[in-house]
Motif scaffolding. Structure first.
Motif, PDB file in Angstrom:
ATOM      1  N   TYR A   1     -16.761   9.368 -34.867  1.00  0.00           N
ATOM      2  CA  TYR A   1     -15.760   8.929 -34.311  1.00  0.00           C
ATOM      3  C   TYR A   1     -14.788  10.257 -34.076  1.00  0.00           C
ATOM      4  O   TYR A   1     -13.497  10.178 -33.562  1.00  0.00           O
ATOM      5  CB  TYR A   1     -14.731   7.986 -35.562  1.00  0.00           C
ATOM      6  CG  TYR A   1     -15.336   6.806 -35.441  1.00  0.00           C
ATOM      7  CD1 TYR A   1     -15.575   5.797 -34.482  1.00  0.00           C
ATOM      8  CD2 TYR A   1     -15.808   6.421 -36.725  1.00  0.00           C
ATOM      9  CE1 TYR A   1     -16.044   4.557 -34.526  1.00  0.00           C
ATOM     10  CE2 TYR A   1     -16.492   5.223 -36.966  1.00  0.00           C
ATOM     11  CZ  TYR A   1     -16.585   4.195 -35.974  1.00  0.00           C
ATOM     12  OH  TYR A   1     -17.230   3.034 -35.928  1.00  0.00           O
ATOM     13  N   LEU A   2     -15.351  11.421 -34.705  1.00  0.00           N
ATOM     14  CA  LEU A   2     -14.593  12.683 -34.711  1.00  0.00           C
ATOM     15  C   LEU A   2     -13.960  13.265 -33.210  1.00  0.00           C
ATOM     16  O   LEU A   2     -12.944  13.572 -32.921  1.00  0.00           O
ATOM     17  CB  LEU A   2     -15.263  13.763 -35.409  1.00  0.00           C
ATOM     18  CG  LEU A   2     -15.392  13.754 -36.874  1.00  0.00           C
ATOM     19  CD1 LEU A   2     -16.246  14.632 -37.458  1.00  0.00           C
ATOM     20  CD2 LEU A   2     -13.989  13.713 -37.476  1.00  0.00           C
ATOM     21  N   ASP A   3     -14.946  12.953 -32.331  1.00  0.00           N
ATOM     22  CA  ASP A   3     -14.388  13.472 -30.808  1.00  0.00           C
ATOM     23  C   ASP A   3     -13.253  12.401 -30.273  1.00  0.00           C
ATOM     24  O   ASP A   3     -12.267  13.332 -29.969  1.00  0.00           O
ATOM     25  CB  ASP A   3     -15.615  13.298 -29.839  1.00  0.00           C
ATOM     26  CG  ASP A   3     -16.496  14.394 -29.503  1.00  0.00           C
ATOM     27  OD1 ASP A   3     -15.821  15.563 -30.017  1.00  0.00           O
ATOM     28  OD2 ASP A   3     -17.447  14.491 -29.105  1.00  0.00           O
ATOM     29  N   ALA A   4     -13.261  11.379 -30.804  1.00  0.00           N
ATOM     30  CA  ALA A   4     -11.835  10.493 -30.424  1.00  0.00           C
ATOM     31  C   ALA A   4     -10.581  10.918 -31.289  1.00  0.00           C
ATOM     32  O   ALA A   4      -9.615  10.936 -30.667  1.00  0.00           O
ATOM     33  CB  ALA A   4     -12.336   8.922 -30.738  1.00  0.00           C
ATOM     34  N   VAL A   5     -10.920  11.300 -32.344  1.00  0.00           N
ATOM     35  CA  VAL A   5      -9.756  11.864 -33.384  1.00  0.00           C
ATOM     36  C   VAL A   5      -9.238  13.252 -32.816  1.00  0.00           C
ATOM     37  O   VAL A   5      -8.081  13.311 -32.494  1.00  0.00           O
ATOM     38  CB  VAL A   5     -10.327  12.306 -34.769  1.00  0.00           C
ATOM     39  CG1 VAL A   5      -9.199  12.576 -35.642  1.00  0.00           C
ATOM     40  CG2 VAL A   5     -10.912  10.867 -35.346  1.00  0.00           C
ATOM     41  N   CYS A   6     -10.141  14.096 -32.127  1.00  0.00           N
ATOM     42  CA  CYS A   6      -9.517  15.438 -31.472  1.00  0.00           C
ATOM     43  C   CYS A   6      -8.899  14.945 -30.251  1.00  0.00           C
ATOM     44  O   CYS A   6      -7.895  15.607 -30.174  1.00  0.00           O
ATOM     45  CB  CYS A   6     -10.921  16.312 -31.307  1.00  0.00           C
ATOM     46  SG  CYS A   6     -11.768  16.866 -32.716  1.00  0.00           S
ATOM     47  N   ASP A   7      -9.225  14.048 -29.604  1.00  0.00           N
ATOM     48  CA  ASP A   7      -8.752  13.685 -28.307  1.00  0.00           C
ATOM     49  C   ASP A   7      -7.535  13.137 -28.647  1.00  0.00           C
ATOM     50  O   ASP A   7      -6.499  13.469 -27.864  1.00  0.00           O
ATOM     51  CB  ASP A   7      -9.530  12.589 -27.546  1.00  0.00           C
ATOM     52  CG  ASP A   7     -10.961  13.127 -26.773  1.00  0.00           C
ATOM     53  OD1 ASP A   7     -10.819  14.375 -26.687  1.00  0.00           O
ATOM     54  OD2 ASP A   7     -11.800  12.285 -26.522  1.00  0.00           O
ATOM     55  N   ALA A   8      -7.344  12.356 -29.553  1.00  0.00           N
ATOM     56  CA  ALA A   8      -6.196  11.783 -29.957  1.00  0.00           C
ATOM     57  C   ALA A   8      -5.077  12.988 -30.378  1.00  0.00           C
ATOM     58  O   ALA A   8      -3.957  12.840 -29.773  1.00  0.00           O
ATOM     59  CB  ALA A   8      -6.132  10.787 -31.161  1.00  0.00           C
ATOM     60  N   VAL A   9      -5.553  13.632 -31.043  1.00  0.00           N
ATOM     61  CA  VAL A   9      -4.642  14.666 -31.583  1.00  0.00           C
ATOM     62  C   VAL A   9      -4.034  15.808 -30.497  1.00  0.00           C
ATOM     63  O   VAL A   9      -3.010  15.886 -30.471  1.00  0.00           O
ATOM     64  CB  VAL A   9      -5.298  15.705 -32.744  1.00  0.00           C
ATOM     65  CG1 VAL A   9      -4.705  17.169 -32.788  1.00  0.00           C
ATOM     66  CG2 VAL A   9      -5.695  14.958 -33.938  1.00  0.00           C
ATOM     67  N   LEU A  10      -5.000  16.167 -29.508  1.00  0.00           N
ATOM     68  CA  LEU A  10      -4.733  16.736 -28.285  1.00  0.00           C
ATOM     69  C   LEU A  10      -3.652  15.866 -27.643  1.00  0.00           C
ATOM     70  O   LEU A  10      -2.631  16.375 -27.051  1.00  0.00           O
ATOM     71  CB  LEU A  10      -5.830  17.170 -27.444  1.00  0.00           C
ATOM     72  CG  LEU A  10      -6.818  18.193 -28.360  1.00  0.00           C
ATOM     73  CD1 LEU A  10      -7.915  18.556 -27.531  1.00  0.00           C
ATOM     74  CD2 LEU A  10      -5.775  19.345 -28.799  1.00  0.00           C
TER      75      LEU A  10
END
Lengths: 300, 90
Positions: A284-293
């Motif tokens: 899920y980390l890629d989705a977390v990075c996307d959400a933060v950006l």
């Protein structure tokens, strides 16, 4: 021992000197602080002395003599030098920062564009893993584990730490091909030291940076929960910042609490603090990075 | 009519952050947020005022009726006492 820590060299109040001393001063008997955490049957850390010179005693490991511009250490007989290094880069550095009026948060930070974002969480809370996920996207590391935050009338700035991440082997394997060659954090630790900024992995920002947001990671065991950032009220933010101080108990015992809380209140007033909730798991980390950006773009 | 004097226990920290007041209790690591009127009551309490004079002061400063104000003060003092943040001193 060789150290490369920008946090300690560029924080402003002084150019820190760090060296090994031949012998220490006589050991006092009145301790101002003794940690609940224990090592070999004794408190891991005991502190005495005045703010002019503090003695940080780690029984059976080392004594650190800390002033505003110098840290001397006297290793115990047969002490593990890697453990001494770990203490120096952790609680000793954090107490030195607090002695100089600089907030030491238990956080990792990366630089997105022209400002930093931080992930505030205790050990095992996912902050280093999140930072590593951003490094994989060519976003530079500012600090891992201890984040120095300078609060001045001109604003709030984060100081660079040192170019290294510490990750558990299972997580490190997600970012580095050959982790067997990496040294452990200390001789009896599982976690690996991952150098940042060399050929191995990522890049490192060695300059102070303004900070645009502090995220408080909140992992859930529920699967496929879309990552979401929720802004905290200033008082909720202050509560998280106080909880996320690196050496809160020791600093409070030394009488620095009022100053520290005032500084943290200033941070809570000028820097957005958000709870970042997401499903636990590397996938899920890629989705977390996307959400933060996305969150950063929406608020800039 | 409110009676009595309460005082904050030692080592409690009051910190204003933006428009809110936070009470920090280092003894147990608990944090309590107060709204504007709650913060005003705490500040008057920390100045050493008794409950009756706190009520008088608040009636001058806020557009509020005496009865609900006194109920609110009593409720807040009860909460603070329950959490060990204030003690009855007279």
């Amino acid at each position: 021992m060789r150290f490369r820590s920008f946090m300690l060299a560029g924080t402003g109040p002084s150019q820190l000197r760090f060296h090994r001393a031949g012998t220490g001063a006589a050991r006092p008997t009145a301790w101002r602080y003794a940690s609940d955490a224990r090592h070999g049957g004794e408190p891991l850390l005991r502190i005495c002395g005045s703010d002019d010179e503090l003695l940080l005693n780690f029984p059976q490991i080392a004594d650190f003599y800390v002033t505003r511009d110098c840290i001397r250490y006297v290793p115990a007989r047969n002490a593990d030098e890697t453990f001494i290094e770990l203490l120096f880069l952790g609680p000793v550095a954090a107490l030195w920062l607090e002695l100089n009026g600089i907030v030491a948060l238990h956080a990792s930070a990366v630089v997105v564009g022209d400002s930093a974002i931080a992930f505030l969480q205790h050990s095992g809370g996912g902050k280093s893993t999140l930072a590593a996920s951003f490094l994989r996207r060519r976003i530079a590391l500012l600090s891992d584990d201890v984040l120095a935050v300078s609060v001045t009338p001109k604003g709030v700035q984060c100081m660079p730490g040192y170019p290294q991440l510490r990750l558990a082997p299972a997580i490190a394997r997600q970012f580095i091909d050959d982790i067997d060659a990496l040294p452990p954090v200390h001789s009896s630790a599982e976690k690996k030291c991952i150098p940042v900024g060399g050929r191995e992995f990522g890049s490192f920002c060695d300059a102070p940076s303004p900070i645009s947001c502090i995220y408080v990671p909140q992992r859930t065991s529920k699967r496929r929960r879309p990552p979401a950032a929720h802004a905290l009220t200033p008082s909720q933010a202050l509560r998280e910042l106080v909880r996320g101080s690196f050496v809160a108990n020791a600093a409070d015992a030394l009488g620095w609490q009022s100053r520290r809380v005032r500084n943290l209140a200033k941070v809570a007033e000028v820097v957005p603090v958000k709870q970042l909730s997401y499903s636990s798991g590397m996938c899920y980390l890629d989705a977390v990075c996307d959400a933060v950006l996305r969150d950063l773009n929406a608020t800039r | 009519m409110l009676r009595g004097t309460y005082k904050l226990v030692p080592n409690i920290l009051l910190q204003r952050v933006a428009d809110e007041m936070v009470i920090l209790d280092p003894a147990n690591g608990q944090y309590y947020g107060l709204n504007d009127s709650g913060a005003r009551i705490i500040m008057l309490l920390s100045d050493g005022q008794d409950l009756a004079s706190i009520a008088r002061q608040m009636l001058e400063e806020y557009d509020v009726e005496r009865a609900p104000l006194e109920r609110d003060i009593q409720k807040l003092i009860g909460e603070l006492t329950r959490h060990g943040l204030v003690t009855h001193s007279a």
